[in-house]
Design a protein around this motif. Structure first.
Motif, PDB file in Angstrom:
ATOM      1  N   TYR A  74     -23.690  10.033   2.333  1.00 24.09           N
ATOM      2  CA  TYR A  74     -22.436  10.654   1.916  1.00 24.09           C
ATOM      3  C   TYR A  74     -22.805  11.873   1.173  1.00 24.09           C
ATOM      4  O   TYR A  74     -24.048  11.669   0.554  1.00 24.09           O
ATOM      5  N   THR A 122     -10.725  13.630  -0.818  1.00 24.54           N
ATOM      6  CA  THR A 122     -10.964  14.835  -1.965  1.00 24.54           C
ATOM      7  C   THR A 122      -9.982  13.918  -2.966  1.00 24.54           C
ATOM      8  O   THR A 122      -9.243  13.136  -2.986  1.00 24.54           O
ATOM      9  N   SER A 150     -14.022  12.654   5.556  1.00 20.32           N
ATOM     10  CA  SER A 150     -14.048  13.236   4.180  1.00 20.32           C
ATOM     11  C   SER A 150     -12.873  12.714   3.277  1.00 20.32           C
ATOM     12  O   SER A 150     -11.680  12.573   4.005  1.00 20.32           O
ATOM     13  N   SER A 155     -17.987  13.427   1.632  1.00 17.43           N
ATOM     14  CA  SER A 155     -17.682  13.469   3.193  1.00 17.43           C
ATOM     15  C   SER A 155     -19.054  12.784   3.887  1.00 17.43           C
ATOM     16  O   SER A 155     -20.115  12.483   3.109  1.00 17.43           O
ATOM     17  N   GLU A 199     -15.056  16.639  -3.047  1.00 15.50           N
ATOM     18  CA  GLU A 199     -14.923  16.106  -1.848  1.00 15.50           C
ATOM     19  C   GLU A 199     -16.125  15.288  -1.530  1.00 15.50           C
ATOM     20  O   GLU A 199     -17.456  15.638  -1.916  1.00 15.50           O
TER      21      GLU A 199
END
Length: 174
Positions: free
Chosen positions: A86, A130, A128, A123, A121
């Protein structure tokens, strides 16, 4: 209101507020450029850039300033969970009240408290997510005079409960 509109609105309010203060009296102004170790809980550290514009406000107190600051990750903090990597990226725009206390002619300690808008964010290969919003932010640091026109600055800033910066850079009088 989308994210870009929120950022533009916050920036407009900060600029109008600082302009009103700046137009009321002549103040010392400064610009700071810093590199920061971006510490996000549960992730390896990343690198962020931090730019600050400040105005001294001696009418409130001889050691008081207001600052507007923009920070953004350049090397995203990374973490792994169950073999999945991540990345966390973010930018923040904030306004701070700053008190700078002289320890000596060249050394000042400073504390600051403010409000910031942050957009984060997270991802991975799977997608992803936010998150954005307003947060209370605070920090502490030191400045060391290098010349009449510049200072070295070292700071620790809490952007939100799980995102912190340890930053260092230069501050220039404008």
């Amino acid at each position: 209101m989308n994210k870009k509109q929120k950022v533009v609105a916050l920036l407009a309010v900060l600029v109008m507020g600082f302009s009103a203060v700046a137009n009321a009296q002549p103040f010392n102004r400064y610009f700071t450029a810093q590199g920061a170790l971006a510490d996000v809980d549960g992730y390896d550290s990343g690198i962020a850039g931090v730019m600050t514009y400040g105005i001294r406000v001696p009418e409130m107190h001889k050691n008081f300033s207001v600052e507007t600051e923009f920070s953004m990750t350049f090397i995203e903090p990374e973490g792994k969970v169950s073999g999945t990597t991540y990345e966390a990226s973010y930018f923040a725009l904030g306004g701070y009240g700053v008190y700078s206390h002289p320890v000596s002619e060249k050394l000042h300690v400073r504390g600051r408290l403010g409000l910031l808008y942050e957009d984060v964010e997270v991802s991975s290969a799977a997608g992803s997510t936010t998150d954005d919003g307003f947060e209370l932010s605070f920090g502490a640091g030191v400045t060391v005079s290098l010349s009449k026109e510049s200072r070295f600055i070292l700071e620790y800033t809490v952007l939100e409960s799980d995102i912190n910066h340890i930053s260092a850079g230069l501050q220039f009088k404008l």
